[in-house]
Design an enzyme around this catalytic site. Structure first.
Site, mmCIF file in Angstrom:
data_model
loop_
_atom_site.group_PDB
_atom_site.id
_atom_site.type_symbol
_atom_site.label_atom_id
_atom_site.label_comp_id
_atom_site.label_asym_id
_atom_site.label_seq_id
_atom_site.Cartn_x
_atom_site.Cartn_y
_atom_site.Cartn_z
ATOM 1 N N SER A 16 54.186 117.482 125.486
ATOM 2 C CA SER A 16 52.774 117.244 125.819
ATOM 3 C C SER A 16 52.397 117.932 127.135
ATOM 4 O O SER A 16 53.131 117.883 128.125
ATOM 5 C CB SER A 16 52.523 115.736 125.956
ATOM 6 O OG SER A 16 51.227 115.529 126.477
ATOM 7 N N THR A 63 48.419 110.198 121.371
ATOM 8 C CA THR A 63 48.415 111.327 120.448
ATOM 9 C C THR A 63 49.184 110.955 119.182
ATOM 10 O O THR A 63 49.555 109.792 118.999
ATOM 11 C CB THR A 63 48.957 112.594 121.172
ATOM 12 O OG1 THR A 63 48.817 113.704 120.308
ATOM 13 C CG2 THR A 63 50.424 112.450 121.583
ATOM 14 N N LYS A 67 47.047 107.318 116.909
ATOM 15 C CA LYS A 67 45.627 107.168 117.271
ATOM 16 C C LYS A 67 44.937 106.017 116.517
ATOM 17 O O LYS A 67 44.089 105.340 117.089
ATOM 18 C CB LYS A 67 44.879 108.479 117.033
ATOM 19 C CG LYS A 67 45.265 109.563 118.045
ATOM 20 C CD LYS A 67 44.455 110.818 117.808
ATOM 21 C CE LYS A 67 44.748 111.884 118.827
ATOM 22 N NZ LYS A 67 43.896 113.067 118.646
ATOM 23 N N ASN A 88 41.966 108.168 121.281
ATOM 24 C CA ASN A 88 42.943 108.968 122.035
ATOM 25 C C ASN A 88 42.974 108.582 123.506
ATOM 26 O O ASN A 88 43.718 109.171 124.280
ATOM 27 C CB ASN A 88 42.681 110.475 121.878
ATOM 28 C CG ASN A 88 41.374 110.914 122.493
ATOM 29 O OD1 ASN A 88 40.504 110.078 122.764
ATOM 30 N ND2 ASN A 88 41.211 112.195 122.723
ATOM 31 N N ASP A 104 37.856 113.518 121.372
ATOM 32 C CA ASP A 104 38.120 114.766 120.635
ATOM 33 C C ASP A 104 36.837 115.550 120.316
ATOM 34 O O ASP A 104 36.775 116.768 120.509
ATOM 35 C CB ASP A 104 38.853 114.478 119.321
ATOM 36 C CG ASP A 104 40.332 114.169 119.536
ATOM 37 O OD1 ASP A 104 40.853 114.475 120.623
ATOM 38 O OD2 ASP A 104 40.953 113.615 118.610
ATOM 39 N N GLY A 129 40.292 119.675 106.489
ATOM 40 C CA GLY A 129 41.002 118.462 106.887
ATOM 41 C C GLY A 129 40.051 117.288 107.003
ATOM 42 O O GLY A 129 38.848 117.468 107.273
ATOM 43 N N ALA A 130 40.585 116.103 106.775
ATOM 44 C CA ALA A 130 39.782 114.877 106.905
ATOM 45 C C ALA A 130 40.627 113.768 107.513
ATOM 46 O O ALA A 130 40.426 112.600 107.230
ATOM 47 C CB ALA A 130 39.237 114.470 105.539
ATOM 48 N N GLY A 131 41.583 114.169 108.351
ATOM 49 C CA GLY A 131 42.428 113.199 109.040
ATOM 50 C C GLY A 131 41.753 112.727 110.322
ATOM 51 O O GLY A 131 40.532 112.852 110.497
HETATM 52 P P1 NDP Z 1 46.301 113.680 110.668
HETATM 53 O O1 NDP Z 1 47.735 113.468 110.296
HETATM 54 O O2 NDP Z 1 45.434 112.501 110.895
HETATM 55 O O3 NDP Z 1 45.582 114.559 109.521
HETATM 56 C C1 NDP Z 1 46.204 115.716 109.031
HETATM 57 C C2 NDP Z 1 45.246 116.461 108.124
HETATM 58 O O4 NDP Z 1 45.853 117.716 107.781
HETATM 59 C C3 NDP Z 1 44.921 115.747 106.828
HETATM 60 O O5 NDP Z 1 43.594 116.033 106.473
HETATM 61 C C4 NDP Z 1 45.920 116.392 105.845
HETATM 62 O O6 NDP Z 1 45.487 116.355 104.510
HETATM 63 C C5 NDP Z 1 45.887 117.819 106.332
HETATM 64 N N1 NDP Z 1 47.081 118.601 105.964
HETATM 65 C C6 NDP Z 1 48.340 118.415 106.400
HETATM 66 N N2 NDP Z 1 49.164 119.345 105.868
HETATM 67 C C7 NDP Z 1 48.389 120.133 105.065
HETATM 68 C C8 NDP Z 1 48.643 121.268 104.252
HETATM 69 N N3 NDP Z 1 49.872 121.769 104.131
HETATM 70 N N4 NDP Z 1 47.612 121.834 103.594
HETATM 71 C C9 NDP Z 1 46.365 121.328 103.703
HETATM 72 N N5 NDP Z 1 46.051 120.243 104.479
HETATM 73 C C10 NDP Z 1 47.060 119.662 105.151
HETATM 74 O O7 NDP Z 1 46.357 114.627 111.958
HETATM 75 P P2 NDP Z 1 45.182 114.831 113.025
HETATM 76 O O8 NDP Z 1 43.909 114.896 112.273
HETATM 77 O O9 NDP Z 1 45.287 113.818 114.096
HETATM 78 O O10 NDP Z 1 45.552 116.236 113.695
HETATM 79 C C11 NDP Z 1 45.288 117.462 113.030
HETATM 80 C C12 NDP Z 1 45.589 118.629 113.965
HETATM 81 O O11 NDP Z 1 44.660 118.673 115.051
HETATM 82 C C13 NDP Z 1 46.983 118.564 114.622
HETATM 83 O O12 NDP Z 1 47.549 119.840 114.581
HETATM 84 C C14 NDP Z 1 46.695 118.156 116.053
HETATM 85 O O13 NDP Z 1 47.666 118.642 116.959
HETATM 86 C C15 NDP Z 1 45.345 118.848 116.285
HETATM 87 N N6 NDP Z 1 44.570 118.216 117.353
HETATM 88 C C16 NDP Z 1 44.249 118.943 118.472
HETATM 89 C C17 NDP Z 1 43.511 118.380 119.491
HETATM 90 C C18 NDP Z 1 43.164 119.193 120.704
HETATM 91 O O14 NDP Z 1 42.760 118.599 121.718
HETATM 92 N N7 NDP Z 1 43.255 120.511 120.666
HETATM 93 C C19 NDP Z 1 43.072 116.983 119.439
HETATM 94 C C20 NDP Z 1 43.417 116.311 118.194
HETATM 95 C C21 NDP Z 1 44.160 116.908 117.215
HETATM 96 P P3 NDP Z 1 45.870 115.104 103.540
HETATM 97 O O15 NDP Z 1 44.837 114.046 103.817
HETATM 98 O O16 NDP Z 1 45.770 115.664 102.188
HETATM 99 O O17 NDP Z 1 47.258 114.687 103.904
#
Ligand code: NDP
Length: 276
Positions: A16, A63, A67, A88, A104, A129-131
């Site tokens: 980090s 992180t 979260k 966060n 974020d 993405g929708a995480g």
């Molecule tokens: P989550 O685990 O909550 O969500 C992950 C997302 O990625 C889901 O939508 C998942 O889809 C999708 N995904 C994972 N693998 C694949 C793949 N192979 N193909 C397609 N979709 C995929 O993670 P976060 O949302 O918390 O984080 C996402 C990214 O954002 C990370 O890399 C994190 O480091 C970065 N980030 C950067 C920040 C910054 O300040 N720069 C702040 C916050 C996050 P599914 O639902 O289908 O599993």
């Protein structure tokens, strides 16, 4: 008097940048603080956070993968945290209660509009993405004026749930990942998937990229290479990683804790030089 205690919780979290960023902000503002990394597995997260605050901790960044757990642990939630369902930033109030915030979305919009001088108003955005991170940025992109937001996720239910939660059917649409080749082109493509840090390829068709497209990966460092490489090969006008967003989100946390927002550009430039 001992320095005020801050920490970042994650797992894994050894790499980090938050301690360096917060110490640089503190130096700039003439504040003395202690900022450490706390690696907690999900089963231990709640007790580790409670222990940290019971021992006088003032604030914590949170992180992956904690979260959502951080949001659930808190007694009160900011609007940004409530919309995202994740936090966060955790702050210990004077009465001992925990306040959750999510910086974020603000961090992304600041990086785009202030550092990269992007006017978001004209853009048709595609959010991959929708995480947690996608939920953290979606409302802010709309508040900042993007004309439409199309959310696409590998698991379609999460994209539909996010679009439903936003509830603006004329501006916000959820589409299937399998439809990528036929959904048309976008002039702002934001990668909010964790594919990069997981070492997976997204395999995006070039057809989603408008000739004036701007691409942004929330990831940074090696995790962003695949998406940014795809964007440049496809002819994107600009391709940015999420390092600037990280610094802006940290500055918002710093402002919540210390009542002053530090200048982010010198810290961003130093990290960029070190990354190079
Ligand atoms: P989550 O685990 O909550 O969500 C992950 C997302 O990625 C889901 O939508 C998942 O889809 C999708 N995904 C994972 N693998 C694949 C793949 N192979 N193909 C397609 N979709 C995929 O993670 P976060 O949302 O918390 O984080 C996402 C990214 O954002 C990370 O890399 C994190 O480091 C970065 N980030 C950067 C920040 C910054 O300040 N720069 C702040 C916050 C996050 P599914 O639902 O289908 O599993």
């Amino acid at each position: 008097m001992p320095a005020a205690q801050f920490a970042v919780f994650g797992h894994p979290v050894d790499h980090s940048l938050s301690p360096r960023i917060h110490q640089a902000f503190a130096q700039q503002c003439g504040i003395e603080l202690s900022y450490r990394i706390i690696d907690a597995v999900p089963e231990d997260f709640a007790s580790a956070v409670r222990g940290f605050f019971d021992e006088g901790g003032r604030g914590a960044n949170v992180t992956l993968p904690h979260k959502a757990a951080a949001f659930a642990l808190a007694d009160e939630h900011s609007l940004a945290a409530s919309r995202a369902g994740t936090a966060n930033v955790l702050t210990c109030r004077a009465d001992g209660q925990l306040a959750a915030h999510n910086t974020d979305g603000n961090g992304l919009v600041r990086d785009l509009t202030e550092r990269h001088r992007v006017d978001l108003h004209s853009h048709h955005a595609l959010l991959l993405g929708a995480g947690g991170a996608a939920r953290g940025v979606a409302w802010h992109l709309l508040d900042a004026g993007v004309r439409t937001l199309t959310i696409i996720n590998r698991s379609p239910a999460a994209a539909a749930a996010l679009a439903d939660a936003i509830g603006e059917p004329t501006r916000v649409h959820a589409r299937y990942w399998d439809d990528l080749a036929s959904i048309g082109s976008y002039d702002l493509i934001i990668n909010a998937t964790s594919a990069g840090i997981l070492g997976a390829a997204l395999q995006l068709p070039f057809s989603v990229l408008d000739s004036r497209a701007l691409c942004y990966d929330l990831s940074y460092g090696a995790a962003a290479n695949e998406f940014l490489g795809w964007a440049r090969t496809a002819g994107a006008r600009c391709a940015f990683d999420g390092l600037g967003m990280l610094v802006e989100t940290a500055a918002d946390a710093f402002a919540l804790w210390h009542g002053q927002r530090p200048a982010t550009e010198p810290v961003y430039q130093r990290l960029r030089r070190q990354a190079a």
